[in-house]
Design a protein around this motif. Sequence first.
Motif, short mmCIF file in Angstrom:
data_model
loop_
_atom_site.label_atom_id
_atom_site.label_comp_id
_atom_site.label_asym_id
_atom_site.label_seq_id
_atom_site.Cartn_x
_atom_site.Cartn_y
_atom_site.Cartn_z
N LYS A 43 0.84 -1.20 0.00
CA LYS A 43 0.00 0.00 0.00
C LYS A 43 0.87 1.25 0.00
O LYS A 43 0.62 2.19 -0.75
CB LYS A 43 -0.94 0.00 1.21
N ALA A 44 1.91 1.25 0.83
CA ALA A 44 2.82 2.40 0.90
C ALA A 44 3.59 2.58 -0.41
O ALA A 44 3.98 3.69 -0.75
CB ALA A 44 3.80 2.23 2.06
N ALA A 45 3.80 1.49 -1.13
CA ALA A 45 4.53 1.55 -2.41
C ALA A 45 3.62 1.98 -3.56
O ALA A 45 4.08 2.09 -4.70
CB ALA A 45 5.15 0.20 -2.71
N GLY A 46 2.33 2.22 -3.27
CA GLY A 46 1.42 2.70 -4.30
C GLY A 46 0.53 1.65 -4.92
O GLY A 46 -0.12 1.89 -5.94
N PHE A 47 0.48 0.48 -4.33
CA PHE A 47 -0.35 -0.60 -4.86
C PHE A 47 -1.52 -0.89 -3.91
O PHE A 47 -1.70 -2.01 -3.44
CB PHE A 47 0.49 -1.87 -5.06
N GLU A 48 -2.32 0.14 -3.66
CA GLU A 48 -3.42 0.03 -2.69
C GLU A 48 -4.40 -1.08 -3.06
O GLU A 48 -4.79 -1.87 -2.22
CB GLU A 48 -4.16 1.36 -2.56
N GLU A 49 -4.84 -1.10 -4.33
CA GLU A 49 -5.83 -2.09 -4.76
C GLU A 49 -5.27 -3.51 -4.72
O GLU A 49 -5.96 -4.45 -4.35
CB GLU A 49 -6.31 -1.79 -6.18
N GLN A 50 -4.02 -3.66 -5.11
CA GLN A 50 -3.43 -4.99 -5.23
C GLN A 50 -2.94 -5.53 -3.89
O GLN A 50 -2.77 -6.74 -3.73
CB GLN A 50 -2.26 -4.96 -6.21
N ALA A 51 -2.72 -4.68 -2.91
CA ALA A 51 -2.13 -5.10 -1.63
C ALA A 51 -2.98 -6.14 -0.91
O ALA A 51 -2.44 -7.05 -0.27
CB ALA A 51 -1.92 -3.89 -0.74
N ASN A 52 -4.28 -6.04 -1.03
CA ASN A 52 -5.14 -6.99 -0.31
C ASN A 52 -5.02 -8.42 -0.83
O ASN A 52 -5.35 -9.36 -0.13
CB ASN A 52 -6.59 -6.53 -0.33
N ALA A 53 -4.52 -8.58 -2.06
CA ALA A 53 -4.30 -9.92 -2.59
C ALA A 53 -3.27 -10.66 -1.75
O ALA A 53 -3.36 -11.88 -1.58
CB ALA A 53 -3.84 -9.85 -4.05
N PHE A 54 -2.31 -9.93 -1.19
CA PHE A 54 -1.29 -10.55 -0.34
C PHE A 54 -1.91 -11.04 0.97
O PHE A 54 -1.54 -12.08 1.49
CB PHE A 54 -0.14 -9.59 -0.09
N GLN A 55 -2.87 -10.31 1.50
CA GLN A 55 -3.59 -10.74 2.70
C GLN A 55 -4.46 -11.95 2.37
O GLN A 55 -4.45 -12.93 3.11
CB GLN A 55 -4.46 -9.59 3.24
N ASP A 56 -5.20 -11.88 1.26
CA ASP A 56 -6.08 -12.98 0.87
C ASP A 56 -5.32 -14.28 0.69
O ASP A 56 -5.81 -15.36 1.05
CB ASP A 56 -6.81 -12.65 -0.43
N GLN A 57 -4.11 -14.19 0.15
CA GLN A 57 -3.30 -15.38 -0.09
C GLN A 57 -2.34 -15.69 1.06
O GLN A 57 -1.52 -16.61 0.96
CB GLN A 57 -2.52 -15.22 -1.40
N GLU A 58 -2.41 -14.91 2.14
CA GLU A 58 -1.58 -15.10 3.33
C GLU A 58 -0.08 -15.07 2.99
O GLU A 58 0.71 -15.90 3.43
CB GLU A 58 -1.94 -16.39 4.07
N ILE A 59 0.32 -14.07 2.20
CA ILE A 59 1.71 -13.90 1.79
C ILE A 59 2.42 -13.03 2.82
O ILE A 59 2.05 -11.89 3.04
CB ILE A 59 1.81 -13.24 0.41
N ASP A 60 3.45 -13.57 3.45
CA ASP A 60 4.27 -12.80 4.39
C ASP A 60 5.66 -12.63 3.76
O ASP A 60 5.88 -13.00 2.60
CB ASP A 60 4.34 -13.49 5.76
N GLY A 61 6.59 -12.07 4.51
CA GLY A 61 7.93 -11.83 3.98
C GLY A 61 8.63 -13.09 3.52
O GLY A 61 9.29 -13.11 2.48
N LYS A 62 8.49 -14.16 4.27
CA LYS A 62 9.14 -15.42 3.91
C LYS A 62 8.53 -15.98 2.62
O LYS A 62 9.24 -16.48 1.76
CB LYS A 62 8.99 -16.41 5.06
#
Length: 117
Positions: free
Chosen positions: A56-75
């Motif tokens: 979101k901070a990098a400017g990908f507000e709409e796409q950021a939630n896909a990382f939450q939906d797919q449970e993507i963390d740093g690892k």
Amino acid sequence: MLLVERSSCDEVLRLKTPNERTTTDAGMENKANGSMDTKRLENGQSPCRRAVNYFKAAGFEEQANAFQDQEIDGKSLLLMTRNDVLTGLSIKLGPALKIYEYHVKALQTQHLKNNTS
């Protein structure tokens, strides 16, 4: 700019936005299969939430939630392929290419440099 901080307790990578202050983080426990316990919180945020906030901070507000939906963390970001980002997150091709080329790939490169030196 992509900044990566490595936790001294368990080598979990944390995404840092440029304006985020450096803090000491509690380590996260590894599950038996090597995945992270996403129910534990890190500075009041789940590891997936930190990835969401970074994008979101990098400017990908709409796409950021896909990382939450797919449970993507740093690892998980370190393990993602170009194809994972382009097709697995169900986001538009243009933003997906930028996310992979300028963020995921850069994170993987930085991690590789840190572990080979």
